[in-house]
Design a protein around this motif. Structure first.
Motif, mmCIF file in Angstrom:
data_model
loop_
_atom_site.group_PDB
_atom_site.id
_atom_site.type_symbol
_atom_site.label_atom_id
_atom_site.label_comp_id
_atom_site.label_asym_id
_atom_site.label_seq_id
_atom_site.Cartn_x
_atom_site.Cartn_y
_atom_site.Cartn_z
ATOM 1 N N ARG A 21 0.814 -1.224 0.000
ATOM 2 C CA ARG A 21 0.000 0.000 0.000
ATOM 3 C C ARG A 21 0.847 1.274 0.000
ATOM 4 O O ARG A 21 0.311 2.361 0.184
ATOM 5 C CB ARG A 21 -0.947 -0.030 1.208
ATOM 6 C CG ARG A 21 -2.068 -1.045 0.954
ATOM 7 C CD ARG A 21 -2.794 -1.455 2.192
ATOM 8 N NE ARG A 21 -3.497 -0.339 2.831
ATOM 9 C CZ ARG A 21 -4.267 -0.484 3.906
ATOM 10 N NH1 ARG A 21 -4.431 -1.681 4.440
ATOM 11 N NH2 ARG A 21 -4.863 0.553 4.442
ATOM 12 N N ALA A 23 2.799 2.613 2.139
ATOM 13 C CA ALA A 23 2.533 3.405 3.351
ATOM 14 C C ALA A 23 3.793 4.111 3.840
ATOM 15 O O ALA A 23 4.889 3.575 3.743
ATOM 16 C CB ALA A 23 2.007 2.484 4.444
ATOM 17 N N VAL A 26 2.577 3.176 9.562
ATOM 18 C CA VAL A 26 1.476 2.311 9.973
ATOM 19 C C VAL A 26 0.953 2.825 11.310
ATOM 20 O O VAL A 26 1.686 2.928 12.285
ATOM 21 C CB VAL A 26 1.934 0.840 10.090
ATOM 22 C CG1 VAL A 26 0.808 -0.037 10.632
ATOM 23 C CG2 VAL A 26 2.397 0.311 8.738
ATOM 24 N N LYS A 27 -0.334 3.200 11.308
ATOM 25 C CA LYS A 27 -0.928 3.795 12.512
ATOM 26 C C LYS A 27 -1.525 2.739 13.427
ATOM 27 O O LYS A 27 -1.489 2.855 14.647
ATOM 28 C CB LYS A 27 -2.064 4.765 12.103
ATOM 29 C CG LYS A 27 -1.584 5.974 11.367
ATOM 30 C CD LYS A 27 -1.235 7.060 12.361
ATOM 31 C CE LYS A 27 -0.827 8.334 11.648
ATOM 32 N NZ LYS A 27 -0.069 9.205 12.543
ATOM 33 N N GLU A 28 -2.175 1.759 12.803
ATOM 34 C CA GLU A 28 -2.864 0.764 13.613
ATOM 35 C C GLU A 28 -2.772 -0.617 12.979
ATOM 36 O O GLU A 28 -2.809 -0.747 11.760
ATOM 37 C CB GLU A 28 -4.340 1.151 13.780
ATOM 38 C CG GLU A 28 -5.043 0.316 14.838
ATOM 39 C CD GLU A 28 -6.534 0.662 14.954
ATOM 40 O OE1 GLU A 28 -6.863 1.520 15.783
ATOM 41 O OE2 GLU A 28 -7.327 0.073 14.213
ATOM 42 N N GLU A 30 -4.628 -4.297 13.291
ATOM 43 C CA GLU A 30 -5.747 -4.993 13.913
ATOM 44 C C GLU A 30 -5.628 -6.500 13.663
ATOM 45 O O GLU A 30 -5.508 -6.941 12.524
ATOM 46 C CB GLU A 30 -7.083 -4.461 13.390
ATOM 47 C CG GLU A 30 -8.248 -4.966 14.213
ATOM 48 C CD GLU A 30 -9.593 -4.364 13.801
ATOM 49 O OE1 GLU A 30 -9.627 -3.394 13.026
ATOM 50 O OE2 GLU A 30 -10.612 -4.902 14.250
ATOM 51 N N ALA A 60 2.854 2.046 15.943
ATOM 52 C CA ALA A 60 1.529 1.551 15.556
ATOM 53 C C ALA A 60 0.779 1.008 16.773
ATOM 54 O O ALA A 60 1.337 0.308 17.613
ATOM 55 C CB ALA A 60 1.684 0.460 14.500
ATOM 56 N N SER A 109 -6.604 -5.982 9.581
ATOM 57 C CA SER A 109 -6.393 -4.765 8.793
ATOM 58 C C SER A 109 -5.237 -3.964 9.359
ATOM 59 O O SER A 109 -4.840 -4.146 10.504
ATOM 60 C CB SER A 109 -7.664 -3.908 8.806
ATOM 61 O OG SER A 109 -7.912 -3.466 10.116
ATOM 62 N N ILE A 110 -4.716 -3.078 8.519
ATOM 63 C CA ILE A 110 -3.779 -2.098 9.057
ATOM 64 C C ILE A 110 -4.251 -0.732 8.582
ATOM 65 O O ILE A 110 -4.867 -0.595 7.531
ATOM 66 C CB ILE A 110 -2.297 -2.329 8.627
ATOM 67 C CG1 ILE A 110 -2.110 -2.256 7.116
ATOM 68 C CG2 ILE A 110 -1.755 -3.630 9.178
ATOM 69 C CD1 ILE A 110 -0.640 -2.270 6.709
ATOM 70 N N CYS A 111 -4.003 0.247 9.414
ATOM 71 C CA CYS A 111 -4.373 1.608 9.104
ATOM 72 C C CYS A 111 -3.085 2.345 8.787
ATOM 73 O O CYS A 111 -2.175 2.388 9.620
ATOM 74 C CB CYS A 111 -5.041 2.191 10.333
ATOM 75 S SG CYS A 111 -6.094 3.546 9.988
ATOM 76 N N VAL A 112 -2.981 2.887 7.565
ATOM 77 C CA VAL A 112 -1.714 3.494 7.158
ATOM 78 C C VAL A 112 -1.873 4.952 6.772
ATOM 79 O O VAL A 112 -2.976 5.461 6.590
ATOM 80 C CB VAL A 112 -1.086 2.725 5.966
ATOM 81 C CG1 VAL A 112 -0.805 1.299 6.333
ATOM 82 C CG2 VAL A 112 -1.952 2.829 4.733
ATOM 83 N N GLU A 113 -0.734 5.589 6.633
ATOM 84 C CA GLU A 113 -0.718 6.977 6.196
ATOM 85 C C GLU A 113 0.249 7.122 5.052
ATOM 86 O O GLU A 113 1.278 6.434 5.036
ATOM 87 C CB GLU A 113 -0.308 7.873 7.345
ATOM 88 C CG GLU A 113 -1.067 9.184 7.370
ATOM 89 C CD GLU A 113 -0.673 9.991 8.608
ATOM 90 O OE1 GLU A 113 -1.549 10.216 9.439
ATOM 91 O OE2 GLU A 113 0.508 10.346 8.735
#
Ligand code: ZN
Length: 113
Positions: A21, A23, A26-28, A30, A60, A109-113
């Motif tokens: 992705r 990124a 990586v913020k989170e 899951e 993260a 999932s992962i939350c990215v920026e």
């Protein structure tokens, strides 16, 4: 403590997904862990902290979701909550049961920026 090697594998999955992705951060992270996966959730959470410290994902946030197990009986067709991997059906006591969920150990999932 096999949770430590699991935590290392999880970081590998996170790294692959982060690359895919593109990124920057990586913020989170899951995770989904079935109650019958043989993984101790608090030990896994602690292991994640330990391995994250030496990774690019140090900041993260890790969210671990525990999945309630569910099984189905092949003899009577009813569903029930199994207490162990090879639990018999509480309705007809058959051992011909199939675990529908509760053994998963996956990166949800992962939350990215
Ligand atoms: Zn049954």
């Amino acid at each position: 403590m096999h949770e430590l090697s699991i935590a290392l594998s999880i970081l590998d999955w996170v790294a692959l997904e982060a690359i895919r992705r593109r990124a920057r951060e990586v913020k989170e992270i899951e995770l989904e862990v079935g109650r019958l996966a043989g993984v101790d959730i608090s030990t896994l959470a602690f292991s994640m902290q330990a391995v994250q410290r030496y990774s690019p994902f140090e900041k993260a946030r890790v969210k671990i979701v525990e999945v309630e197990p569910l099984a189905e009986c092949r003899a009577c067709g009813r569903q029930f909550l199994p207490h162990c991997l090879f639990d018999c059906c509480p309705h007809c006591h058959s051992f011909e049961t199939e675990l529908l969920r509760g053994r998963e150990l996956r990166l949800k999932s992962i939350c990215v920026e």
